[in-house]
Design an enzyme around this catalytic site. Structure first.
Site, short mmCIF file in Angstrom:
data_model
loop_
_atom_site.label_atom_id
_atom_site.label_comp_id
_atom_site.label_asym_id
_atom_site.label_seq_id
_atom_site.Cartn_x
_atom_site.Cartn_y
_atom_site.Cartn_z
N GLU A 1 0.81 -1.25 -0.16
CA GLU A 1 0.10 0.15 -0.04
C GLU A 1 0.81 1.46 -0.06
O GLU A 1 0.45 2.39 -0.58
CB GLU A 1 -0.85 -0.07 1.28
CG GLU A 1 -1.83 -1.25 1.30
CD GLU A 1 -1.33 -2.16 2.21
OE1 GLU A 1 -2.18 -3.04 2.84
OE2 GLU A 1 -0.26 -2.63 2.12
N CYS B 1 -0.29 0.73 7.49
CA CYS B 1 -1.00 1.12 6.02
C CYS B 1 -2.30 1.70 6.31
O CYS B 1 -2.74 2.41 5.23
CB CYS B 1 -0.77 0.00 5.21
SG CYS B 1 0.88 -0.70 4.68
N ALA C 1 14.28 -42.79 -10.67
CA ALA C 1 15.66 -43.19 -11.20
C ALA C 1 15.64 -44.47 -11.36
O ALA C 1 14.69 -45.55 -11.09
CB ALA C 1 16.66 -43.14 -10.04
N TRP D 1 18.12 -37.49 -17.12
CA TRP D 1 17.19 -36.77 -16.47
C TRP D 1 15.66 -37.47 -17.05
O TRP D 1 15.32 -37.98 -17.79
CB TRP D 1 16.83 -35.20 -17.19
CG TRP D 1 18.02 -34.17 -17.04
CD1 TRP D 1 19.25 -34.01 -17.90
CD2 TRP D 1 18.31 -33.64 -15.70
NE1 TRP D 1 20.09 -33.30 -17.42
CE2 TRP D 1 19.52 -32.88 -16.16
CE3 TRP D 1 17.79 -33.58 -14.57
CZ2 TRP D 1 20.14 -32.17 -15.15
CZ3 TRP D 1 18.42 -32.66 -13.65
CH2 TRP D 1 19.55 -32.09 -14.01
N LEU E 1 21.10 -26.83 -5.94
CA LEU E 1 19.75 -26.45 -5.53
C LEU E 1 19.60 -24.95 -5.66
O LEU E 1 19.23 -24.00 -4.66
CB LEU E 1 19.72 -26.75 -4.12
CG LEU E 1 20.04 -28.18 -3.73
CD1 LEU E 1 19.98 -28.48 -2.13
CD2 LEU E 1 18.75 -28.78 -4.28
N GLU F 1 12.84 -31.03 -2.09
CA GLU F 1 13.06 -31.79 -3.14
C GLU F 1 14.12 -32.85 -3.23
O GLU F 1 15.23 -32.71 -3.14
CB GLU F 1 13.55 -30.37 -4.21
CG GLU F 1 13.87 -30.81 -5.47
CD GLU F 1 14.38 -29.75 -6.50
OE1 GLU F 1 15.18 -29.92 -7.37
OE2 GLU F 1 14.33 -28.58 -6.08
N THR G 1 13.35 -40.95 0.72
CA THR G 1 12.98 -41.09 2.15
C THR G 1 12.51 -39.87 2.73
O THR G 1 11.56 -40.04 3.55
CB THR G 1 14.43 -41.62 2.74
OG1 THR G 1 14.72 -42.85 2.08
CG2 THR G 1 14.19 -41.77 4.49
#
Length: 324
Positions: free
Chosen positions: A46, A79, A157, A165, A199, A254, A258
């Site tokens: 604002e 605000c 995998a 990939w 990452l 990511e 486990t």
């Protein structure tokens, strides 16, 4: 309001502990001010929009994605006080602020000053927009997104660990975009030590938005640093420790299987990103381990689909946890 929500998205992952808010000021059908919460939480949306609008804000309509704050701060004025001083005719808001320092007081202050207030416009969309702030306020922890990239048969995998990939370039780029919208990214110690993933965010213009790295470590030992340009690496001992991560309202989980299962078993996943590639692997490494499911009936009614789209040859499905 939809345009204000789009502005709010610009600040996601950069404003904690403040919410990422968007604001648009309209006078005679023309936008005269725009704002969104800036990195670090100030200026507020604002304040930014009012500064752009100037004197033209008098008599205008203000669209804001969260109730204007009512509490004073050494970092800037409330605000709601700024809006009272600017004298718009009307304020349209998506959500009431759950912060007890405001929690309806901002709206009350505006109404007491003779400003019309309309509430709950695009409320569901706004809740999704500031899910991190709301989760921190209500559950004292970050909002957790779990990312899974799988084959059609649910593998992450091959049996020998080969995983580059599973998905194509478009899906991987989308993952980087998602990383940029979170304050921190978490992987398990096994994934960290086996792959040493970067990452980071590798999208043009967003490289400075790489999230903090958190490692889920259930046993003692040094997890080390990242590559030639080390970033800080934090560790936690269990999924339940995420509430202790300071300045983190959005956590991106990511890898690996486990760790993903541990967060699901603890019922700490609020949002699931499922990237499904049109390939079959057969005998391989499944996306999940034991998630504590006692009966099949317990699996139903827990997730609702929020989005589905194609990313190149891959399909992204976004699911949200159904909570009371």
């Amino acid at each position: 309001m939809a345009a204000a929500l789009a502005l709010a998205a610009r600040g996601r992952g950069r404003t904690a502990p403040n919410p990422n808010v968007g604001c648009i000021i309209v006078q005679n059908g023309r936008v005269i001010g725009r704002g969104w919460t800036q990195p670090g939480g100030r200026p507020h949306a604002e304040a930014m929009a009012l500064a752009e609008a100037g004197e033209a804000a008098k008599g205008a309509t203000v669209y804001v994605t969260l109730e204007p704050c009512a509490h004073q701060s050494p970092r800037g004025p409330a605000c709601s006080d700024l809006l009272v001083a600017a004298r718009p005719k009307r304020v349209v808001a998506a959500l009431v602020d759950p912060d007890p320092r405001t929690a309806g007081q901002g709206f009350a202050r505006l109404r007491a000053a003779g400003i019309d207030v309309t509430e709950n416009i695009l409320e569901a969309e706004a809740r999704r927009s500031i899910a991190g702030f709301l989760t921190r306020q209500m559950l004292a922890r970050p909002h957790v997104t779990l990312k899974l990239a799988v084959s059609l048969d649910g593998m992450i995998a091959r049996a020998d660990g080969e995983s580059r990939w599973i998905t194509g370039a478009a899906a991987r780029a989308h993952v980087h975009l998602e990383r940029s919208r979170h304050e921190a990214i978490l992987v398990g110690r096994g994934t960290w030590e086996a792959d040493r993933p970067r990452l980071d965010v590798r999208l043009a213009g967003l490289a400075d938005r790489s999230p903090r790295i958190v490692i889920l470590r259930t046993s003692p030992g040094n997890v080390g640093e990242v590559g030639a340009e080390p970033r800080a690496v934090e560790t936690i001992g269990s999924p339940q420790d995420i509430g202790s991560l300071q300045g983190v309202d959005h956590l991106f989980v990511e890898g690996g299987a486990t760790t993903a299962a541990a967060f699901l078993k603890a019922d700490l996943v609020d949002r699931l990103l499922l990237y499904r590639a049109p390939i079959l692997i057969g005998q391989g490494k499944p996306a999940l381990g034991d998630i504590g499911l006692a009966r099949l009936t317990d699996a139903h009614g827990r997730w609702t689909i929020a989005d589905s789209r194609m990313l190149g040859i891959d399909r992204l499905e976004v699911y949200e946890r159904v909570r009371g």
